[in-house]
Design a protein around this motif. Structure first.
Motif, PDB file in Angstrom:
ATOM      1  N   ARG A  80      47.693  95.822  61.097  1.00  0.00           N
ATOM      2  CA  ARG A  80      47.393  95.412  59.714  1.00  0.00           C
ATOM      3  C   ARG A  80      45.944  95.766  59.408  1.00  0.00           C
ATOM      4  N   LEU A  81      45.752  96.629  58.418  1.00  0.00           N
ATOM      5  CA  LEU A  81      44.387  96.990  58.005  1.00  0.00           C
ATOM      6  C   LEU A  81      43.847  95.938  57.025  1.00  0.00           C
ATOM      7  N   HIS A  82      42.591  96.075  56.652  1.00  0.00           N
ATOM      8  CA  HIS A  82      41.943  95.163  55.688  1.00  0.00           C
ATOM      9  C   HIS A  82      42.125  93.700  56.098  1.00  0.00           C
ATOM     10  N   SER A  83      42.032  93.412  57.361  1.00  0.00           N
ATOM     11  CA  SER A  83      42.263  92.044  57.847  1.00  0.00           C
ATOM     12  C   SER A  83      41.096  91.558  58.707  1.00  0.00           C
ATOM     13  N   PRO A  84      39.922  91.376  58.127  1.00  0.00           N
ATOM     14  CA  PRO A  84      38.789  90.907  58.932  1.00  0.00           C
ATOM     15  C   PRO A  84      38.965  89.455  59.382  1.00  0.00           C
ATOM     16  N   VAL A  85      38.879  89.243  60.651  1.00  0.00           N
ATOM     17  CA  VAL A  85      39.028  87.901  61.213  1.00  0.00           C
ATOM     18  C   VAL A  85      37.714  87.144  61.014  1.00  0.00           C
ATOM     19  N   THR A  86      37.819  85.952  60.439  1.00  0.00           N
ATOM     20  CA  THR A  86      36.597  85.163  60.188  1.00  0.00           C
ATOM     21  C   THR A  86      36.564  83.880  61.006  1.00  0.00           C
ATOM     22  N   HIS A  87      37.728  83.395  61.421  1.00  0.00           N
ATOM     23  CA  HIS A  87      37.783  82.092  62.110  1.00  0.00           C
ATOM     24  C   HIS A  87      38.896  82.133  63.145  1.00  0.00           C
ATOM     25  N   ILE A  88      38.579  81.695  64.355  1.00  0.00           N
ATOM     26  CA  ILE A  88      39.589  81.615  65.422  1.00  0.00           C
ATOM     27  C   ILE A  88      39.639  80.161  65.895  1.00  0.00           C
ATOM     28  N   GLU A  89      40.800  79.537  65.713  1.00  0.00           N
ATOM     29  CA  GLU A  89      40.968  78.150  66.180  1.00  0.00           C
ATOM     30  C   GLU A  89      41.989  78.163  67.313  1.00  0.00           C
ATOM     31  N   GLN A  90      41.796  77.285  68.294  1.00  0.00           N
ATOM     32  CA  GLN A  90      42.807  77.213  69.347  1.00  0.00           C
ATOM     33  C   GLN A  90      43.068  75.782  69.770  1.00  0.00           C
ATOM     34  N   GLY A  91      44.343  75.563  70.140  1.00  0.00           N
ATOM     35  CA  GLY A  91      44.784  74.267  70.656  1.00  0.00           C
ATOM     36  C   GLY A  91      45.950  74.592  71.568  1.00  0.00           C
ATOM     37  N   SER A  92      47.169  74.221  71.150  1.00  0.00           N
ATOM     38  CA  SER A  92      48.325  74.607  71.961  1.00  0.00           C
ATOM     39  C   SER A  92      48.707  76.060  71.693  1.00  0.00           C
ATOM     40  N   GLY A  93      48.077  76.680  70.712  1.00  0.00           N
ATOM     41  CA  GLY A  93      48.221  78.108  70.411  1.00  0.00           C
ATOM     42  C   GLY A  93      46.938  78.552  69.734  1.00  0.00           C
ATOM     43  N   VAL A  94      46.963  79.724  69.096  1.00  0.00           N
ATOM     44  CA  VAL A  94      45.774  80.134  68.346  1.00  0.00           C
ATOM     45  C   VAL A  94      46.152  80.305  66.874  1.00  0.00           C
ATOM     46  N   ARG A  95      45.194  80.034  66.037  1.00  0.00           N
ATOM     47  CA  ARG A  95      45.373  80.204  64.597  1.00  0.00           C
ATOM     48  C   ARG A  95      44.145  80.951  64.099  1.00  0.00           C
ATOM     49  N   VAL A  96      44.420  82.036  63.386  1.00  0.00           N
ATOM     50  CA  VAL A  96      43.334  82.923  62.993  1.00  0.00           C
ATOM     51  C   VAL A  96      43.284  82.997  61.472  1.00  0.00           C
ATOM     52  N   ASP A 139      50.459  82.808  70.430  1.00  0.00           N
ATOM     53  CA  ASP A 139      50.171  82.098  71.690  1.00  0.00           C
ATOM     54  C   ASP A 139      48.756  82.411  72.181  1.00  0.00           C
ATOM     55  N   TYR A 140      48.331  83.674  71.991  1.00  0.00           N
ATOM     56  CA  TYR A 140      47.025  84.113  72.516  1.00  0.00           C
ATOM     57  C   TYR A 140      46.342  85.024  71.507  1.00  0.00           C
ATOM     58  N   LEU A 141      45.040  85.155  71.675  1.00  0.00           N
ATOM     59  CA  LEU A 141      44.297  86.115  70.861  1.00  0.00           C
ATOM     60  C   LEU A 141      43.444  86.982  71.765  1.00  0.00           C
ATOM     61  N   PRO A 183      37.670  84.865  79.837  1.00  0.00           N
ATOM     62  CA  PRO A 183      38.375  84.311  78.669  1.00  0.00           C
ATOM     63  C   PRO A 183      37.805  82.960  78.267  1.00  0.00           C
ATOM     64  N   HIS A 184      38.087  82.588  77.043  1.00  0.00           N
ATOM     65  CA  HIS A 184      37.712  81.266  76.515  1.00  0.00           C
ATOM     66  C   HIS A 184      39.020  80.620  76.092  1.00  0.00           C
ATOM     67  N   GLY A 185      39.617  79.849  76.994  1.00  0.00           N
ATOM     68  CA  GLY A 185      40.928  79.251  76.707  1.00  0.00           C
ATOM     69  C   GLY A 185      41.961  80.333  76.440  1.00  0.00           C
ATOM     70  N   ARG A 186      42.536  80.330  75.249  1.00  0.00           N
ATOM     71  CA  ARG A 186      43.584  81.291  74.890  1.00  0.00           C
ATOM     72  C   ARG A 186      43.023  82.578  74.281  1.00  0.00           C
ATOM     73  N   VAL A 187      41.711  82.664  74.258  1.00  0.00           N
ATOM     74  CA  VAL A 187      41.085  83.862  73.679  1.00  0.00           C
ATOM     75  C   VAL A 187      40.551  84.741  74.810  1.00  0.00           C
ATOM     76  N   HIS A 188      40.990  85.990  74.823  1.00  0.00           N
ATOM     77  CA  HIS A 188      40.544  86.954  75.845  1.00  0.00           C
ATOM     78  C   HIS A 188      39.693  88.023  75.152  1.00  0.00           C
ATOM     79  N   PHE A 189      38.894  88.726  75.958  1.00  0.00           N
ATOM     80  CA  PHE A 189      37.915  89.639  75.370  1.00  0.00           C
ATOM     81  C   PHE A 189      38.060  91.042  75.957  1.00  0.00           C
ATOM     82  N   VAL A 190      38.224  92.021  75.090  1.00  0.00           N
ATOM     83  CA  VAL A 190      38.219  93.426  75.526  1.00  0.00           C
ATOM     84  C   VAL A 190      37.183  94.166  74.687  1.00  0.00           C
TER      85      VAL A 190
END
Ligand SMILES: Cc1cc2nc3c(=O)[nH]c(=O)nc-3n(C[C@H](O)[C@H](O)[C@H](O)COP(=O)(O)OP(=O)(O)OC[C@H]3O[C@@H](n4cnc5c(N)ncnc54)[C@H](O)[C@@H]3O)c2cc1C
Length: 470
Positions: free
Chosen positions: A258-274, A288-290, A434-441
């Motif tokens: 998906r283009l034109h989709s700048p991520v501004t906020h990443i929330e996590q708990g039992s899953g992730v919400r962006v 489940d993960y980001l 990683p930071h919980g459900r958030v991984h970094f590449v």
């Protein structure tokens, strides 16, 4: 407010699929939904690796194109000429993951003779490789007897290996620089280490550095473990531009990007919400993960809930980057061939650091000179610097372009650069963890700062890690 799930499957369908896999004998790692924030080479290859392991991915790319710093520039150039405005080369040996895709997708590649017959501007004149093997010329550059003797049997670009050599075999695991008994080297700069070990003033000017000595020794040791020279003379490029690979991955991922989709906020708990800012609206995605696949510079602008740990936040905030620009000269002819001189020059000026020729496969009398400048470079300064140093009769530049990455809203930073003294333990391994459900590449999230190599390696590492999770 819109809500979109990254998964096309309901939980029930996912469970049915998992039991079908058990019956079929295929791997049974649970199918996961994964959002990938950033569609550069790291994000695209991670998404591709996850998808082929059976996971459900969505790539959220901020800009109007994928590829990030892998960008093939064509606009305003004639006769099909093109230049890679970002990543221009890959090595062999090295870049195993990148080469894996080249072969898997059948992409045409080409040996890139841009490091052959180098001309180096040193001591106020252009020096050929032959000159830089001549003891008299080397003495004139203030090198000492040991360095001059070393360069009788080693290429000029390998001088630093003389000083790295005593330390390299200490590093046996390329991801563990602190297990090598060399931690004290993080307290001194590369120049201080080389000076301590007898380097001349001339050598320090050529190969010294203000960054951590442990970081540069580790870098050299990684290359040694991979069997790659310090400055690989044999490099390659994809025919038609390196963007052919990121375009291919984008095509294969299809609607998952998906283009034109700048991520501004990443929330996590039992899953992730962006949260993405798309067309002025907040759009939410859940999974489940980001995988964060943007540069650390961009990541600094994204809100994380809960916040990154102090150690991780410090590393993201402080990892140093350089910001280069790409200079592109379309030339009326390949005049360097007429003049019998090499087009490959290292000038070392911020207005124009180095140049080489490209597009030699195109059936046109025109030529292309590609170069690198600092972030403040301009076409006029670059052309003037080129003309001043070019050793032939005249340089027929028809058109000059500059691509200034520092101005790019989403891909400003290039690659990471030498870590400051005393910082290695604060940046590594925190950058790759990683930071919980958030991984970094990404190019910053692996052990060696070579962009497409680090991007594809970190992508594989994270795809395997997410795949292996229960
Ligand atoms: C002039 C120059 C020369 C280079 N030469 C080489 C070379 O020869 N060989 C080599 O291997 N490497 C080279 N590199 C480095 C290489 O190009 C990069 O390191 C590599 O492409 C980075 O890939 P990446 O996927 O980690 O990050 P990027 O390419 O930066 O991709 C990140 C993506 O994330 C997107 N994004 C950013 N913020 C957000 C957000 N908030 N939400 C969603 N998406 C976001 C960006 O638009 C971008 O598409 C060079 C770089 C430059 C600039």
């Amino acid at each position: 407010m819109l809500t979109a799930s990254a998964s096309g499957l309901s939980r029930r369908e996912a469970l049915q699929l998992a039991s079908a896999l058990v019956v079929s004998g295929m791997p049974t790692h649970a199918r996961k939904t994964v959002l990938v924030a950033g569609g550069g080479i790291a994000g695209l290859s991670c998404a591709w690796e996850l998808q082929r392991r059976g996971h459900d991915v969505t790539v959220l790319e901020a800009s109007d194109r994928t590829g990030g710093h892998v960008y093939t520039f064509r606009s305003g150039l004639d006769d099909g000429l093109y230049a890679d405005a970002g990543a221009e080369q890959f090595t062999d040996p090295g870049y195993e993951r990148f080469w894996g895709y080249v072969h898997e997708f059948g992409l045409a590649y080409r040996y890139y003779p841009r490091r052959e017959h180098m001309l180096r501007w040193l001591g106020g004149r252009l020096c050929t490789e032959e000159m830089l093997a001549d003891p008299k010329v080397l003495a004139g550059l203030d090198l000492n007897a040991r360095e001059i003797t070393y360069l009788q049997t080693h290429p000029f670009w390998d001088l630093a290996s003389l000083y790295f050599a005593p330390y390299l075999s200490n590093v046996t695991d390329e991801y563990k620089p602190f297990d090598a008994g060399l931690n004290h080297l993080d307290g001194m700069s590369t120049s201080e280490l080389f000076r301590k070990d007898g380097a001349s003033a001339g050598a320090l000017r050529l190969i010294g550095g203000r960054g951590s000595a442990l970081h540069s020794v580790w870098h050299a040791a990684i290359l040694r473990l991979r069997g790659v020279p310090l400055w690989p003379p044999r490099v390659f490029r994809l025919v038609g531009g390196n963007q052919t690979l990121t375009d291919t991955l984008t095509h294969k991922l299809g609607e998952r990007v998906r283009l034109h989709s700048p991520v501004t906020h990443i929330e996590q708990g039992s899953g992730v919400r962006v949260t993405c800012q798309t067309s002025g609206r907040d759009v939410h995605h859940e999974a489940d993960y980001l995988v964060s696949a943007m540069s650390a510079v961009q990541l600094r602008r994204v809100v994380m809930t809960p916040a990154l740990t102090e150690a991780k936040a410090y590393a993201i905030q402080h990892v140093p980057y350089y910001f280069d620009s790409r200079v592109i000269f379309q030339t009326a002819s390949r005049y360097w061939q007429r003049d019998g001189v090499s087009p490959n020059m290292e000038i070392g000026d911020d207005a124009l650091q180095h140049v080489w020729s490209s597009c030699d496969e195109l059936p046109t009398p025109r030529g292309l000179i590609v170069g690198t400048a600092g972030p403040g470079g301009t076409t006029d300064l670059a052309a003037a610097t080129y003309r001043k140093h070019y050793p032939g009769r005249s340089a027929a530049i028809e058109k000059a372009h500059i691509w200034t990455w520092a101005n790019h809203p989403w891909a400003s930073a290039c690659e990471t650069t030498a870590y400051p003294v005393g910082q290695l333990a604060r940046l590594w391994p925190a950058l790759s963890e990683p930071h919980g459900r958030v991984h970094f590449v990404g190019a910053y999230a692996d052990n060696l700062n070579w962009g497409m190599e680090a991007g594809t390696r970190s992508a594989h590492r994270v795809a395997e890690a997410i795949d292996a999770l229960a």
